[in-house]
Write a protein that holds these residues in place. Structure first.
Motif, PDB file in Angstrom:
ATOM      1  N   ALA A  65      19.151  71.699  10.051  1.00  0.00           N
ATOM      2  CA  ALA A  65      19.268  72.982   9.350  1.00  0.00           C
ATOM      3  C   ALA A  65      18.945  72.826   7.868  1.00  0.00           C
ATOM      4  O   ALA A  65      18.271  73.680   7.274  1.00  0.00           O
ATOM      5  CB  ALA A  65      20.672  73.549   9.547  1.00  0.00           C
ATOM      6  N   ALA A  66      19.406  71.747   7.256  1.00  0.00           N
ATOM      7  CA  ALA A  66      19.136  71.530   5.836  1.00  0.00           C
ATOM      8  C   ALA A  66      17.648  71.316   5.578  1.00  0.00           C
ATOM      9  O   ALA A  66      17.123  71.733   4.534  1.00  0.00           O
ATOM     10  CB  ALA A  66      19.938  70.334   5.327  1.00  0.00           C
ATOM     11  N   ASP A  67      16.948  70.678   6.517  1.00  0.00           N
ATOM     12  CA  ASP A  67      15.495  70.508   6.378  1.00  0.00           C
ATOM     13  C   ASP A  67      14.791  71.855   6.326  1.00  0.00           C
ATOM     14  O   ASP A  67      13.909  72.090   5.484  1.00  0.00           O
ATOM     15  CB  ASP A  67      14.929  69.710   7.562  1.00  0.00           C
ATOM     16  CG  ASP A  67      15.357  68.258   7.567  1.00  0.00           C
ATOM     17  OD1 ASP A  67      15.660  67.710   6.490  1.00  0.00           O
ATOM     18  OD2 ASP A  67      15.385  67.660   8.660  1.00  0.00           O
TER      19      ASP A  67
ATOM     20  N   THR B  46      26.435  69.301  11.157  1.00  0.00           N
ATOM     21  CA  THR B  46      25.474  69.817  10.180  1.00  0.00           C
ATOM     22  C   THR B  46      24.196  68.993  10.169  1.00  0.00           C
ATOM     23  O   THR B  46      23.132  69.501   9.819  1.00  0.00           O
ATOM     24  CB  THR B  46      26.091  69.849   8.776  1.00  0.00           C
ATOM     25  OG1 THR B  46      26.544  68.534   8.421  1.00  0.00           O
ATOM     26  CG2 THR B  46      27.263  70.823   8.721  1.00  0.00           C
ATOM     27  N   GLY B  47      24.272  67.718  10.553  1.00  0.00           N
ATOM     28  CA  GLY B  47      23.088  66.871  10.599  1.00  0.00           C
ATOM     29  C   GLY B  47      22.463  66.743  11.973  1.00  0.00           C
ATOM     30  O   GLY B  47      21.592  65.884  12.181  1.00  0.00           O
TER      31      GLY B  47
ATOM     32  N   ALA C 132      15.389  73.682   3.077  1.00  0.00           N
ATOM     33  CA  ALA C 132      14.571  73.130   1.996  1.00  0.00           C
ATOM     34  C   ALA C 132      13.131  73.623   2.091  1.00  0.00           C
ATOM     35  O   ALA C 132      12.481  73.876   1.073  1.00  0.00           O
ATOM     36  CB  ALA C 132      14.614  71.598   2.031  1.00  0.00           C
ATOM     37  N   LEU C 133      12.627  73.775   3.314  1.00  0.00           N
ATOM     38  CA  LEU C 133      11.273  74.300   3.494  1.00  0.00           C
ATOM     39  C   LEU C 133      11.181  75.726   2.952  1.00  0.00           C
ATOM     40  O   LEU C 133      10.243  76.062   2.206  1.00  0.00           O
ATOM     41  CB  LEU C 133      10.898  74.278   4.976  1.00  0.00           C
ATOM     42  CG  LEU C 133       9.651  75.075   5.372  1.00  0.00           C
ATOM     43  CD1 LEU C 133       8.405  74.458   4.774  1.00  0.00           C
ATOM     44  CD2 LEU C 133       9.547  75.168   6.892  1.00  0.00           C
ATOM     45  N   PHE C 134      12.138  76.582   3.298  1.00  0.00           N
ATOM     46  CA  PHE C 134      12.092  77.966   2.833  1.00  0.00           C
ATOM     47  C   PHE C 134      12.352  78.064   1.330  1.00  0.00           C
ATOM     48  O   PHE C 134      11.811  78.957   0.659  1.00  0.00           O
ATOM     49  CB  PHE C 134      13.060  78.831   3.639  1.00  0.00           C
ATOM     50  CG  PHE C 134      12.445  79.333   4.912  1.00  0.00           C
ATOM     51  CD1 PHE C 134      11.992  80.630   5.010  1.00  0.00           C
ATOM     52  CD2 PHE C 134      12.287  78.491   6.003  1.00  0.00           C
ATOM     53  CE1 PHE C 134      11.390  81.095   6.167  1.00  0.00           C
ATOM     54  CE2 PHE C 134      11.694  78.937   7.176  1.00  0.00           C
ATOM     55  CZ  PHE C 134      11.234  80.248   7.260  1.00  0.00           C
ATOM     56  N   GLU C 135      13.146  77.162   0.792  1.00  0.00           N
ATOM     57  CA  GLU C 135      13.320  77.126  -0.655  1.00  0.00           C
ATOM     58  C   GLU C 135      12.017  76.736  -1.352  1.00  0.00           C
ATOM     59  O   GLU C 135      11.703  77.243  -2.437  1.00  0.00           O
ATOM     60  CB  GLU C 135      14.434  76.151  -1.025  1.00  0.00           C
ATOM     61  CG  GLU C 135      15.815  76.519  -0.508  1.00  0.00           C
ATOM     62  CD  GLU C 135      16.445  77.680  -1.254  1.00  0.00           C
ATOM     63  OE1 GLU C 135      15.890  78.806  -1.214  1.00  0.00           O
ATOM     64  OE2 GLU C 135      17.500  77.458  -1.874  1.00  0.00           O
ATOM     65  N   GLU C 136      11.247  75.858  -0.728  1.00  0.00           N
ATOM     66  CA  GLU C 136       9.954  75.472  -1.291  1.00  0.00           C
ATOM     67  C   GLU C 136       8.997  76.662  -1.330  1.00  0.00           C
ATOM     68  O   GLU C 136       8.203  76.807  -2.265  1.00  0.00           O
ATOM     69  CB  GLU C 136       9.344  74.325  -0.474  1.00  0.00           C
ATOM     70  CG  GLU C 136       7.891  73.993  -0.773  1.00  0.00           C
ATOM     71  CD  GLU C 136       7.660  73.425  -2.162  1.00  0.00           C
ATOM     72  OE1 GLU C 136       6.491  73.273  -2.546  1.00  0.00           O
ATOM     73  OE2 GLU C 136       8.653  73.135  -2.873  1.00  0.00           O
ATOM     74  N   LEU C 137       9.065  77.526  -0.330  1.00  0.00           N
ATOM     75  CA  LEU C 137       8.205  78.707  -0.330  1.00  0.00           C
ATOM     76  C   LEU C 137       8.669  79.739  -1.359  1.00  0.00           C
ATOM     77  O   LEU C 137       7.879  80.587  -1.784  1.00  0.00           O
ATOM     78  CB  LEU C 137       8.180  79.337   1.068  1.00  0.00           C
ATOM     79  CG  LEU C 137       7.661  78.439   2.195  1.00  0.00           C
ATOM     80  CD1 LEU C 137       7.668  79.195   3.519  1.00  0.00           C
ATOM     81  CD2 LEU C 137       6.266  77.907   1.885  1.00  0.00           C
TER      82      LEU C 137
ATOM     83  N   ARG D 208       7.506  66.296   4.700  1.00  0.00           N
ATOM     84  CA  ARG D 208       8.776  65.577   4.826  1.00  0.00           C
ATOM     85  C   ARG D 208       9.054  64.706   3.609  1.00  0.00           C
ATOM     86  O   ARG D 208      10.121  64.816   2.982  1.00  0.00           O
ATOM     87  CB  ARG D 208       8.776  64.732   6.096  1.00  0.00           C
ATOM     88  CG  ARG D 208      10.057  63.933   6.302  1.00  0.00           C
ATOM     89  CD  ARG D 208      10.019  63.132   7.596  1.00  0.00           C
ATOM     90  NE  ARG D 208      11.222  62.336   7.767  1.00  0.00           N
ATOM     91  CZ  ARG D 208      11.467  61.582   8.838  1.00  0.00           C
ATOM     92  NH1 ARG D 208      10.597  61.541   9.836  1.00  0.00           N
ATOM     93  NH2 ARG D 208      12.583  60.886   8.917  1.00  0.00           N
ATOM     94  N   SER D 209       8.121  63.838   3.255  1.00  0.00           N
ATOM     95  CA  SER D 209       8.345  62.947   2.110  1.00  0.00           C
ATOM     96  C   SER D 209       8.333  63.722   0.805  1.00  0.00           C
ATOM     97  O   SER D 209       9.164  63.473  -0.089  1.00  0.00           O
ATOM     98  CB  SER D 209       7.286  61.847   2.081  1.00  0.00           C
ATOM     99  OG  SER D 209       7.406  60.998   3.205  1.00  0.00           O
ATOM    100  N   ALA D 210       7.407  64.670   0.673  1.00  0.00           N
ATOM    101  CA  ALA D 210       7.276  65.418  -0.581  1.00  0.00           C
ATOM    102  C   ALA D 210       8.525  66.226  -0.893  1.00  0.00           C
ATOM    103  O   ALA D 210       8.900  66.373  -2.063  1.00  0.00           O
ATOM    104  CB  ALA D 210       6.057  66.341  -0.507  1.00  0.00           C
ATOM    105  N   LEU D 211       9.195  66.746   0.139  1.00  0.00           N
ATOM    106  CA  LEU D 211      10.393  67.556  -0.070  1.00  0.00           C
ATOM    107  C   LEU D 211      11.678  66.768   0.133  1.00  0.00           C
ATOM    108  O   LEU D 211      12.772  67.316  -0.029  1.00  0.00           O
ATOM    109  CB  LEU D 211      10.377  68.767   0.873  1.00  0.00           C
ATOM    110  CG  LEU D 211       9.192  69.725   0.738  1.00  0.00           C
ATOM    111  CD1 LEU D 211       9.363  70.904   1.678  1.00  0.00           C
ATOM    112  CD2 LEU D 211       9.022  70.200  -0.699  1.00  0.00           C
ATOM    113  N   GLY D 212      11.567  65.486   0.496  1.00  0.00           N
ATOM    114  CA  GLY D 212      12.752  64.658   0.697  1.00  0.00           C
ATOM    115  C   GLY D 212      13.593  65.088   1.880  1.00  0.00           C
ATOM    116  O   GLY D 212      14.827  65.053   1.826  1.00  0.00           O
TER     117      GLY D 212
END
Length: 372
Positions: A259-261, A49-50, A264-269, A203-207
């Protein structure tokens, strides 16, 4: 908590169709991770997963997010001519027809706006047919491919400045190269390297765990080998991006992530924290007229339009996504979908390249599982 329904993906691993995969999915308030197969067939190292992956065109939504951050902060305006930041493009001309010879051009009728880069309607880019323009792009080293261009940012900009546009800005749709030009513009507007923008503002802003133009240190050991389909089998691609970034950092295809990154990007949108709600809504809203959608051909299947660097469903899709869902895929074998009406989102990373516009054999089983 039940796991992701992975039987269809595991079957593709078992028969050798896909070496390995990772999934990150959200169903309501539950986030589920799954992985299977190998990230490298030669060593047998498992796909986890990572695992770090080349996310190809799933970098494009990062360009949309960065752009709207700079718009919200007052650095940019959507209807600003791009020559404000890229004066090298002041003398562009336009092909009389997208298939014309490079000498058969007409004057630019209207300026290219930032909005045109976001929606792929600038006139830069490629369509479905081989043309004198696409051949010239290949000769100049700026035709889309599985790896970023091997020349530096100024050489990329000079190449685009020397080539005509395929059509008048706003009148058609062509893939990929608008994001290369947008990447150049973002760095100019912010006054910092694009890698720094991605690192600090996304990257930093979304952790996020990785999201970078290269993999270094311990992350090298997590990197999936990319395989492309050849003569009924799979052969490994070159392992670019290890230790140092490509000569041209571009958000058209140049990022590594987990995949988790990407989830998180699509969740931010969907539910933004780094941009305003109105800016996020613009990204995931259809931006094209019907004639422009038709000009995109197979890049946008029936029932879909395009927002800012993502596709947008205009109606419910028989494969699962509801009207208003948005997402995109990447040539390295990845797919992301965010579906606000169904209250779910999912990301699939595989290490089997697409080999064309037909998609991956893993996309169907992934969507089946996401919508079960």
């Amino acid at each position: 908590m039940p796991g992701f329904h992975r039987a269809g993906l595991d079957a593709l691993v078992a028969d050798g169709t896909v070496p390995g995969y990772a999934v990150a999915a959200r169903f309501g308030s539950e986030v589920r991770l799954a992985a299977g197969g190998v990230r490298d067939r030669e060593s047998g190292a498992p796909f986890e997963t990572g695992t770090v992956h080349r996310v190809a065109s799933l970098a494009k939504p990062v360009a949309a997010l960065l752009t709207m951050q700079l718009v919200d902060d007052g650095f940019l305006a959507l209807d600003e001519p791009i020559v404000s930041w890229l004066p090298e493009l002041t003398t562009l001309r336009v092909l009389a027809d997208p298939g014309s010879e490079l000498t058969d051009t007409v004057p630019l009728e209207r300026p290219i706006l930032l909005r045109h880069l976001l929606t792929m309607t600038s006139g830069f880019g490629i369509g479905m047919e081989a043309t004198p323009l696409t051949r010239a792009m290949a000769e100049a080293g700026v035709h889309p491919g599985p790896e970023p261009p091997r020349v530096g940012p100024q050489e990329v900009l000079d190449a685009f400045a020397a080539l005509p546009l395929a059509f008048q800005p706003g009148s058609g749709w062509a893939y990929h190269s608008s994001t290369d030009v947008l990447s150049l513009l973002l760095a100019r507007a912010a006054g910092v390297d694009l890698a720094e923008l991605v690192s600090s503002r996304v990257r930093s802003a979304l952790g996020l765990d990785v999201l970078a133009f290269s993999v270094v240190g311990a992350d090298v050991g997590r990197l999936a080998t990319a395989y492309r389909p050849v003569d009924g089998g799979l052969e490994p691609r070159s392992r670019w991006g290890i230790g140092s970034a490509p000569a041209f950092r571009t958000l058209s295809a140049g990022l590594f992530a987990t995949a988790a990154d990407v989830l998180a990007l699509f969740e931010e949108l969907s539910a933004p924290a780094t941009i305003g709600a109105a800016s996020a809504a613009l990204i995931r809203s259809p931006q094209l007229t019907a004639p422009v959608v038709r000009s995109a051909g197979s890049f946008l299947p029936p029932g879909y339009s395009y927002g800012f660097q993502v596709s947008v469903a205009l109606e419910d899709d028989s494969t699962g996504p509801r009207r208003g869902s948005f997402g995109w895929s990447g040539g390295s074998g990845c797919l992301a979908v965010a579906d606000p009406r169904a209250d779910r989102a999912g990301v699939l990373l595989t290490n089997r390249e697409l080999g064309g516009l037909g998609g991956s054999p893993a996309f169907g089983p992934f969507l089946d599982a996401l919508y079960q």
